[in-house]
Design a protein around this motif. Sequence first.
Motif, short mmCIF file in Angstrom:
data_model
loop_
_atom_site.label_atom_id
_atom_site.label_comp_id
_atom_site.label_asym_id
_atom_site.label_seq_id
_atom_site.Cartn_x
_atom_site.Cartn_y
_atom_site.Cartn_z
N PRO A 79 0.80 -1.22 0.00
CA PRO A 79 0.00 0.00 0.00
C PRO A 79 0.83 1.28 0.00
O PRO A 79 1.97 1.30 0.45
CB PRO A 79 -0.80 -0.11 1.30
CG PRO A 79 0.05 -0.96 2.18
CD PRO A 79 0.75 -1.93 1.27
N ALA A 80 0.23 2.33 -0.51
CA ALA A 80 0.82 3.66 -0.46
C ALA A 80 0.38 4.31 0.86
O ALA A 80 -0.74 4.10 1.32
CB ALA A 80 0.34 4.50 -1.63
N ILE A 81 1.28 5.06 1.47
CA ILE A 81 1.01 5.72 2.75
C ILE A 81 0.87 7.22 2.49
O ILE A 81 1.74 7.84 1.89
CB ILE A 81 2.17 5.49 3.74
CG1 ILE A 81 2.46 4.00 3.92
CG2 ILE A 81 1.90 6.17 5.07
CD1 ILE A 81 1.32 3.22 4.50
N PHE A 82 -0.24 7.77 2.95
CA PHE A 82 -0.49 9.20 2.81
C PHE A 82 -0.49 9.85 4.20
O PHE A 82 -0.95 9.26 5.16
CB PHE A 82 -1.84 9.46 2.14
CG PHE A 82 -1.85 9.09 0.69
CD1 PHE A 82 -1.52 10.02 -0.28
CD2 PHE A 82 -2.17 7.81 0.29
CE1 PHE A 82 -1.52 9.68 -1.62
CE2 PHE A 82 -2.17 7.45 -1.04
CZ PHE A 82 -1.84 8.40 -2.00
N VAL A 83 0.02 11.06 4.29
CA VAL A 83 0.00 11.83 5.53
C VAL A 83 -1.42 12.37 5.71
O VAL A 83 -2.12 12.65 4.74
CB VAL A 83 1.03 12.99 5.45
CG1 VAL A 83 0.94 13.89 6.66
CG2 VAL A 83 2.43 12.44 5.28
N ALA A 84 -1.83 12.51 6.96
CA ALA A 84 -3.16 13.04 7.25
C ALA A 84 -3.38 14.36 6.50
O ALA A 84 -2.52 15.24 6.53
CB ALA A 84 -3.33 13.24 8.74
N GLY A 85 -4.48 14.46 5.82
CA GLY A 85 -4.80 15.67 5.06
C GLY A 85 -4.49 15.55 3.58
O GLY A 85 -5.00 16.31 2.77
N ASP A 86 -3.62 14.60 3.21
CA ASP A 86 -3.32 14.39 1.79
C ASP A 86 -4.51 13.73 1.11
O ASP A 86 -5.26 12.98 1.73
CB ASP A 86 -2.09 13.49 1.62
CG ASP A 86 -0.79 14.23 1.88
OD1 ASP A 86 -0.85 15.46 2.07
OD2 ASP A 86 0.26 13.57 1.90
#
Length: 108
Positions: free
Chosen positions: A17-24
């Motif tokens: 999986p790809a990890i996104f920062v909160a808000g992205d």
Amino acid sequence: QNVAFGYTNGAEGICGPAIFVAGDKPGQDSPSAILVKCPGRKDVGWLRWLRENHRLLLSEEFDCLSDWVPISPQLVQSADKKKKWICFPMRLFWAKTIHKAQGQSLSI
């Protein structure tokens, strides 16, 4: 960059999986990392490092990520320095040695 966590040129892994920062927003923003599973490797160290240094992913439900390695994006610039883009330093491949392929029917 991820040598401390077990990755060097030519290391094998399975993209996860790809990890996104909160808000992205996926589809608009680039992921902060892509997790890659290291077959045959247990606890490559990044999860322990994240917990000890940043107090993140402390819950036991994240223990299943211990044999995954985060691959961070790299900023790449064109030779003429007019264009920049973000990419992940990964190359997809599939290969078999001639010895392993002997006697097998391969469909592509």
